[in-house]
Enzyme design. Structure first.
Site, PDB file in Angstrom:
ATOM      1  N   ALA A 121      34.666  -7.833 -20.212  1.00  0.00           N
ATOM      2  CA  ALA A 121      36.117  -7.680 -20.234  1.00  0.00           C
ATOM      3  C   ALA A 121      36.520  -7.430 -21.688  1.00  0.00           C
ATOM      4  O   ALA A 121      35.805  -7.834 -22.620  1.00  0.00           O
ATOM      5  CB  ALA A 121      36.778  -8.950 -19.712  1.00  0.00           C
ATOM      6  N   GLY A 181      31.969  -9.380 -17.843  1.00  0.00           N
ATOM      7  CA  GLY A 181      32.616  -8.667 -16.738  1.00  0.00           C
ATOM      8  C   GLY A 181      31.859  -7.409 -16.332  1.00  0.00           C
ATOM      9  O   GLY A 181      31.966  -6.956 -15.189  1.00  0.00           O
ATOM     10  N   GLU A 219      29.265  -8.601 -13.995  1.00  0.00           N
ATOM     11  CA  GLU A 219      29.968  -9.000 -12.764  1.00  0.00           C
ATOM     12  C   GLU A 219      30.415  -7.776 -11.974  1.00  0.00           C
ATOM     13  O   GLU A 219      30.350  -7.761 -10.739  1.00  0.00           O
ATOM     14  CB  GLU A 219      31.171  -9.879 -13.137  1.00  0.00           C
ATOM     15  CG  GLU A 219      30.723 -11.203 -13.762  1.00  0.00           C
ATOM     16  CD  GLU A 219      31.878 -12.007 -14.334  1.00  0.00           C
ATOM     17  OE1 GLU A 219      32.562 -11.512 -15.253  1.00  0.00           O
ATOM     18  OE2 GLU A 219      32.104 -13.124 -13.854  1.00  0.00           O
ATOM     19  N   GLU A 278      29.773 -15.125 -21.950  1.00  0.00           N
ATOM     20  CA  GLU A 278      31.129 -15.635 -22.173  1.00  0.00           C
ATOM     21  C   GLU A 278      31.139 -16.969 -22.910  1.00  0.00           C
ATOM     22  O   GLU A 278      32.085 -17.291 -23.622  1.00  0.00           O
ATOM     23  CB  GLU A 278      31.873 -15.786 -20.836  1.00  0.00           C
ATOM     24  CG  GLU A 278      32.246 -14.476 -20.164  1.00  0.00           C
ATOM     25  CD  GLU A 278      31.205 -13.939 -19.197  1.00  0.00           C
ATOM     26  OE1 GLU A 278      30.018 -14.334 -19.305  1.00  0.00           O
ATOM     27  OE2 GLU A 278      31.571 -13.116 -18.343  1.00  0.00           O
TER      28      GLU A 278
HETATM   29  N1  CO8 Z   1      35.702  -6.167 -25.636  1.00  0.00           N
HETATM   30  C1  CO8 Z   1      36.329  -5.386 -26.566  1.00  0.00           C
HETATM   31  N2  CO8 Z   1      35.647  -4.570 -27.405  1.00  0.00           N
HETATM   32  C2  CO8 Z   1      34.303  -4.562 -27.316  1.00  0.00           C
HETATM   33  C3  CO8 Z   1      33.597  -5.360 -26.379  1.00  0.00           C
HETATM   34  C4  CO8 Z   1      34.358  -6.188 -25.503  1.00  0.00           C
HETATM   35  N3  CO8 Z   1      33.792  -6.953 -24.535  1.00  0.00           N
HETATM   36  N4  CO8 Z   1      32.275  -5.144 -26.540  1.00  0.00           N
HETATM   37  C5  CO8 Z   1      32.148  -4.244 -27.538  1.00  0.00           C
HETATM   38  N5  CO8 Z   1      33.369  -3.890 -28.008  1.00  0.00           N
HETATM   39  C6  CO8 Z   1      33.693  -2.952 -29.090  1.00  0.00           C
HETATM   40  C7  CO8 Z   1      33.386  -3.551 -30.453  1.00  0.00           C
HETATM   41  O1  CO8 Z   1      34.444  -4.388 -30.876  1.00  0.00           O
HETATM   42  C8  CO8 Z   1      33.225  -2.316 -31.294  1.00  0.00           C
HETATM   43  O2  CO8 Z   1      34.479  -1.810 -31.583  1.00  0.00           O
HETATM   44  P1  CO8 Z   1      34.867  -1.441 -33.139  1.00  0.00           P
HETATM   45  O3  CO8 Z   1      33.923  -0.326 -33.478  1.00  0.00           O
HETATM   46  O4  CO8 Z   1      36.287  -1.024 -33.061  1.00  0.00           O
HETATM   47  O5  CO8 Z   1      34.592  -2.661 -33.937  1.00  0.00           O
HETATM   48  C9  CO8 Z   1      32.566  -1.329 -30.325  1.00  0.00           C
HETATM   49  O6  CO8 Z   1      32.833  -1.818 -29.012  1.00  0.00           O
HETATM   50  C10 CO8 Z   1      31.050  -1.244 -30.489  1.00  0.00           C
HETATM   51  O7  CO8 Z   1      30.537  -2.560 -30.407  1.00  0.00           O
HETATM   52  P2  CO8 Z   1      29.559  -3.196 -31.532  1.00  0.00           P
HETATM   53  O8  CO8 Z   1      29.835  -2.594 -32.865  1.00  0.00           O
HETATM   54  O9  CO8 Z   1      29.659  -4.677 -31.414  1.00  0.00           O
HETATM   55  O10 CO8 Z   1      28.154  -2.654 -30.999  1.00  0.00           O
HETATM   56  P3  CO8 Z   1      26.731  -3.340 -31.192  1.00  0.00           P
HETATM   57  O11 CO8 Z   1      25.741  -2.348 -30.709  1.00  0.00           O
HETATM   58  O12 CO8 Z   1      26.576  -3.901 -32.566  1.00  0.00           O
HETATM   59  O13 CO8 Z   1      26.741  -4.621 -30.187  1.00  0.00           O
HETATM   60  C11 CO8 Z   1      27.161  -5.723 -28.093  1.00  0.00           C
HETATM   61  C12 CO8 Z   1      26.826  -4.391 -28.809  1.00  0.00           C
HETATM   62  C13 CO8 Z   1      25.963  -6.688 -28.218  1.00  0.00           C
HETATM   63  C14 CO8 Z   1      27.390  -5.382 -26.635  1.00  0.00           C
HETATM   64  C15 CO8 Z   1      28.413  -6.357 -28.729  1.00  0.00           C
HETATM   65  O14 CO8 Z   1      29.448  -5.367 -28.802  1.00  0.00           O
HETATM   66  C16 CO8 Z   1      28.969  -7.526 -27.990  1.00  0.00           C
HETATM   67  O15 CO8 Z   1      28.444  -8.624 -28.098  1.00  0.00           O
HETATM   68  N6  CO8 Z   1      30.056  -7.321 -27.200  1.00  0.00           N
HETATM   69  C17 CO8 Z   1      30.733  -8.400 -26.509  1.00  0.00           C
HETATM   70  C18 CO8 Z   1      29.940  -8.832 -25.286  1.00  0.00           C
HETATM   71  C19 CO8 Z   1      30.671  -9.959 -24.596  1.00  0.00           C
HETATM   72  O16 CO8 Z   1      30.860 -11.028 -25.147  1.00  0.00           O
HETATM   73  N7  CO8 Z   1      31.054  -9.736 -23.330  1.00  0.00           N
HETATM   74  C20 CO8 Z   1      31.789 -10.706 -22.542  1.00  0.00           C
HETATM   75  C21 CO8 Z   1      33.260 -10.533 -22.698  1.00  0.00           C
HETATM   76  S1  CO8 Z   1      34.249 -11.762 -21.869  1.00  0.00           S
HETATM   77  C22 CO8 Z   1      34.172 -11.321 -20.241  1.00  0.00           C
HETATM   78  O17 CO8 Z   1      33.565 -10.345 -19.890  1.00  0.00           O
HETATM   79  C23 CO8 Z   1      34.900 -12.194 -19.261  1.00  0.00           C
HETATM   80  C24 CO8 Z   1      34.934 -11.619 -17.872  1.00  0.00           C
HETATM   81  C25 CO8 Z   1      35.989 -12.252 -17.008  1.00  0.00           C
HETATM   82  C26 CO8 Z   1      37.389 -11.785 -17.318  1.00  0.00           C
HETATM   83  C27 CO8 Z   1      38.453 -11.999 -16.272  1.00  0.00           C
HETATM   84  C28 CO8 Z   1      38.573 -13.296 -15.761  1.00  0.00           C
HETATM   85  C29 CO8 Z   1      39.517 -13.647 -14.691  1.00  0.00           C
END
Ligand code: CO8
Length: 259
Positions: free
Chosen positions: A66, A110, A113, A133
């Site tokens: 998400a 998400g 999921e 998460e």
């Molecule tokens: N949300 C927003 N932006 C994101 C997300 C995300 N989940 N994941 C990546 N991005 C963005 C980064 O911020 C970055 O943007 P910018 O260039 O503007 O800084 C761009 O995508 C590229 O990402 P990275 O530079 O971080 O790329 P890497 O190759 O270094 O890393 C990863 C890739 C490992 C995937 C890393 O981006 C990461 O850890 N992302 C977050 C993963 C995460 O924590 N996911 C869970 C999110 S919470 C969730 O999903 C809850 C679900 C339930 C919601 C609804 C409930 C009712």
């Protein structure tokens, strides 16, 4: 219909391909994307020519979760009032046509999921699944704590949600989360071929098969088996059953009409 966060195509007869398209955020799921996905599913559901859907992302990410930036400042009242992502999750869950998730790269939070909301997952060797998460001080919210243990068992699910470790494609296949793992450059081809095969079957039989496999997670064995037998009997009311069995006896390909 045109979308900003999705690309919808018809790669072959009966198959709709939906690509998540927010490359700048690794396809993070925000309200706009999930709203558009719900509309795309409505359209596919209403279109009699669509028999099977494939949902995919990019080579780098199916979806990295998400959208954390959209969520971070929300209050409890806002999350609750909007039933944050509840409607979209229900829309996908209730789609009557089969959806294959074609996953390459990250399927996290998400994103994992969303893949599990589909009927089965075909993964590229590059796929990485995770429910990270907990690293954000929260928990899965679109079914991860419920569907992951049903798919991979309690031990691996608990390991993944509590430690946030990712599972690679090979482990995901061994654990039963994905149905097939294929080389990354063949993944979409494989998913589209599976979808084309499903699209060539009787849509009535397809819908009943999908409904009953899903029912296995909601009912007792005896209730599920009884429901299955009743639906099996009911298929004999359709021309497609006569056509399918006649084609076998006559050693030809069946032509299913959906009636
Ligand atoms: N949300 C927003 N932006 C994101 C997300 C995300 N989940 N994941 C990546 N991005 C963005 C980064 O911020 C970055 O943007 P910018 O260039 O503007 O800084 C761009 O995508 C590229 O990402 P990275 O530079 O971080 O790329 P890497 O190759 O270094 O890393 C990863 C890739 C490992 C995937 C890393 O981006 C990461 O850890 N992302 C977050 C993963 C995460 O924590 N996911 C869970 C999110 S919470 C969730 O999903 C809850 C679900 C339930 C919601 C609804 C409930 C009712």
């Amino acid at each position: 219909m045109s979308y900003e966060t999705l690309i919808v195509e018809t790669p072959s007869a009966g198959v709709a391909l939906i690509r998540l398209n927010r490359p700048e955020a690794l396809n993070a799921l925000n309200s706009q994307l999930l709203g558009e996905l719900s509309k795309a599913l409505d359209a596919a559901e209403a279109d009699e020519t669509v028999r099977c859907l494939v949902l995919t992302g990019s080579d780098r990410a199916f979806a990295a979760g998400a959208d954390i930036k959209e969520m971070s400042d929300k209050s409890y009242a806002q999350m609750f009032s909007a039933d944050f992502f509840g409607a979209a999750a229900r829309r996908i869950e209730q789609c009557r046509k089969p959806i294959i998730a074609a996953v390459a790269g990250y399927a996290l939070g998400g994103g994992c999921e969303l893949a599990m909301l589909c009927d089965f997952i075909i993964a590229a060797e590059t796929a990485k699944f995770g429910q990270p998460e907990i690293n954000l001080g929260v928990m899965p919210g679109i079914g991860g704590t419920q569907r992951l243990p049903r798919a991979v068992g309690k031990a691996k699910a608990m390991d993944m949600v509590l430690t946030a470790r990712m599972m690679d494609a090979a482990e995901a296949e061994r654990a039963g989360l994905v149905s097939r793992v294929v080389p990354a450059d063949k993944m979409l081809e494989e998913a589209l071929a599976a979808a084309a095969k499903i699209a060539s079957q009787s849509p009535l039989a397809v819908a009943m098969n999908k409904e009953l496999v899903n029912a296995a997670f909601e009912t007792t064995l005896s209730t599920g088996v009884t429901m299955e037998r009743r639906l099996f009997h009911s298929l004999f009311a359709f021309e497609d059953q006569k056509e399918g069995m006649a084609a076998f006896v006559e050693k030809r390909k069946p032509e299913f009409k959906g009636r």
